[in-house]
Design an enzyme around this catalytic site. Structure first.
Site, PDB file in Angstrom:
ATOM      1  N   LEU A 196      -0.148  -6.080  -4.330  1.00 42.01           N
ATOM      2  CA  LEU A 196       0.688  -5.954  -4.800  1.00 42.01           C
ATOM      3  C   LEU A 196       1.902  -5.594  -4.646  1.00 42.01           C
ATOM      4  CD1 LEU A 196      -1.236  -2.217  -5.706  1.00 42.01           C
ATOM      5  CD2 LEU A 196      -1.494  -4.035  -6.951  1.00 42.01           C
ATOM      6  N   ALA A 197       2.501  -5.939  -3.485  1.00 43.20           N
ATOM      7  CA  ALA A 197       3.799  -6.110  -2.331  1.00 43.20           C
ATOM      8  C   ALA A 197       4.439  -7.218  -3.330  1.00 43.20           C
ATOM      9  CB  ALA A 197       3.511  -6.881  -1.554  1.00 43.20           C
TER      10      ALA A 197
ATOM     11  N   ILE B 163       0.810  -1.286  -0.178  1.00 43.20           N
ATOM     12  CA  ILE B 163      -0.126   0.010  -0.097  1.00 43.20           C
ATOM     13  C   ILE B 163       0.801   0.971  -0.358  1.00 43.20           C
ATOM     14  CG2 ILE B 163      -0.305  -0.087   2.589  1.00 43.20           C
ATOM     15  CD1 ILE B 163      -3.120   0.822   2.020  1.00 43.20           C
TER      16      ILE B 163
ATOM     17  N   GLN C 280       3.822   3.322  -5.108  1.00 41.27           N
ATOM     18  CA  GLN C 280       3.498   3.945  -5.910  1.00 41.27           C
ATOM     19  C   GLN C 280       1.673   3.539  -6.486  1.00 41.27           C
ATOM     20  OE1 GLN C 280       4.371   5.329 -10.933  1.00 41.27           O
ATOM     21  NE2 GLN C 280       4.034   3.190 -10.477  1.00 41.27           N
ATOM     22  N   ASP C 281       1.507   2.260  -7.123  1.00 45.14           N
ATOM     23  CA  ASP C 281       0.340   2.028  -7.590  1.00 45.14           C
ATOM     24  C   ASP C 281      -0.773   1.373  -5.520  1.00 45.14           C
ATOM     25  OD1 ASP C 281       1.163   1.116  -9.659  1.00 45.14           O
ATOM     26  OD2 ASP C 281       1.378  -0.573 -10.244  1.00 45.14           O
TER      27      ASP C 281
ATOM     28  N   GLU D 191       7.453  -7.932 -17.692  1.00 46.19           N
ATOM     29  CA  GLU D 191       8.466  -8.418 -17.622  1.00 46.19           C
ATOM     30  C   GLU D 191       8.120  -9.853 -18.077  1.00 46.19           C
ATOM     31  OE1 GLU D 191      11.720  -7.480 -17.660  1.00 46.19           O
ATOM     32  OE2 GLU D 191      11.037  -5.827 -17.439  1.00 46.19           O
TER      33      GLU D 191
ATOM     34  N   SER E 106       3.163  -9.021 -14.498  1.00 46.60           N
ATOM     35  CA  SER E 106       3.714  -7.419 -15.220  1.00 46.60           C
ATOM     36  C   SER E 106       4.680  -7.689 -16.611  1.00 46.60           C
ATOM     37  CB  SER E 106       5.530  -7.522 -14.548  1.00 46.60           C
ATOM     38  OG  SER E 106       6.387  -6.894 -15.133  1.00 46.60           O
TER      39      SER E 106
ATOM     40  N   TYR F 211      13.126 -11.409 -12.016  1.00 42.47           N
ATOM     41  CA  TYR F 211      11.754 -10.457 -11.183  1.00 42.47           C
ATOM     42  C   TYR F 211      10.690 -11.455 -12.992  1.00 42.47           C
ATOM     43  CZ  TYR F 211       8.455  -7.013 -11.094  1.00 42.47           C
ATOM     44  OH  TYR F 211       7.064  -6.464 -11.266  1.00 42.47           O
TER      45      TYR F 211
END
Length: 325
Positions: A82-83, A9, A12-13, A129, A127, A151
């Site tokens: 999101l983490a 949290i 950015q997102d 990626e 992502s 990643y």
């Protein structure tokens, strides 16, 4: 009132998503590391204006007991995971830490939901990626994954974990395969924020040059607040599914640089120095997303264009530096 739980949290997102969910009338909870709470001015600056309206829970995505305790207490209706260890260049330097945080963390969150809050809808942050060295452009939900970084590999693993929990345990789980999305709240370690912050410093006489790697590298860049709306939309559908979220319009680092300098009335070629230290060990093919499915089903489309994104970031950095922060 719906309850939402956001891992990451303070990023950015996460910060934009928290704002968006509050505007929708949600009760918003977030996971933060205890270390972040020790220096909130430095670590929680993106959500400092929200602290009176959200509930933060100290814990770790790498600790199943920690997560289980929190989910048992909160019982969220929606979870946005999101983490992650998210800076791609770092993933070559410390692959074990990247795998532990991103793979185990995602597995723990999914398992906790299964055991303690099975009606909670789950969003996994994928992502571009994941596609890595894709042999097809643009990429959509059917394009084979071919990651070229630790990643990217962890995100592919998280995607399949999310899909497995949907198919095996009948949980409402979705993955958003998000392409690069930037904003005024982007970390300074990312090339976009490095560009805008340094250009602002040059304009104000606080720096003399900007050192960069491959100017020809192409990215599909969007604006982060647009993308968090897509996350929310996925969890409002009648059936869970996976979606590519992108603008579909690639731009080079050189274009980003040129527009940033143009915004402050300077010639970029007088200030930019190519530095081999900043080249990636492996560079992806052109990653461009085909978000047709999201356009059709979620009725989602980006609101901010490339030039507007760069201008926003430059103006924010100029204002910040002029205030001395």
């Amino acid at each position: 009132m719906k309850k939402a739980f956001i891992t990451g949290i303070s990023g950015q997102d996460g910060s934009y998503l928290a704002e968006f969910l509050l505007s929708k009338g949600y009760e918003v909870h977030g996971l933060v590391q205890r270390l972040e709470l020790e220096d909130p001015e430095r670590n929680l600056w993106r959500i400092s204006h929200l602290l009176d309206n959200i509930t933060l829970h100290p814990g770790s995505i790498e600790s199943f007991p920690s997560l289980f305790r929190i989910f048992e207490k909160v019982q969220p209706d929606e979870c946005y995971h999101l983490a992650a260890a998210s800076f791609v260049s770092y993933s070559f330097d410390d692959e074990f830490a990247i795998f532990n945080a991103n793979v185990n963390g995602t597995h723990y969150v999914l398992s906790v939901i299964k055991e303690s809050a099975p009606n909670c809808r789950f969003y996994f942050a994928g992502s571009s990626e994941m596609f890595g060295n894709a042999n097809i452009s643009p990429q959509n939900e059917s394009t084979p994954f071919n990651p070229r970084s630790a990643y990217g590999i962890t995100k592919v693993t998280g995607f399949h974990l999310t899909k497995n929990y949907r198919q095996s345990y009948n949980l409402f789980t979705c993955s958003g395969i998000l392409y690069n999305h930037e904003s005024e709240r982007r970390g300074f370690e990312y090339v976009t924020r490095k560009i805008t912050s340094t250009v602002a410093k040059i304009k104000l006489g606080l720096a003399a040059e900007l050192r960069l790697g491959n100017l020809e590298a192409m990215r599909d860049w969007g604006y982060a607040p647009d993308y968090v709306q897509a996350m929310w939309s996925m969890l409002q559908q009648s059936e869970p599914d996976d979606y590519v979220i992108a603008t579909g319009k690639p731009h080079s680092v050189k274009e980003f640089v040129a527009h940033a300098f143009h915004e402050v009335g300077l010639d970029w070629e007088k200030y930019v120095i190519i530095d081999p230290r900043f080249f990636r060990l492996t560079e992806n093919q052109i990653l461009t997303g085909d978000a047709s499915k999201a356009y059709s089903i979620l009725k989602w489309a980006p609101n901010e264009d490339f030039n507007g994104l760069v201008s926003r970031m430059i103006r924010a950095d100029l204002t910040r530096l002029e205030k001395g922060s």
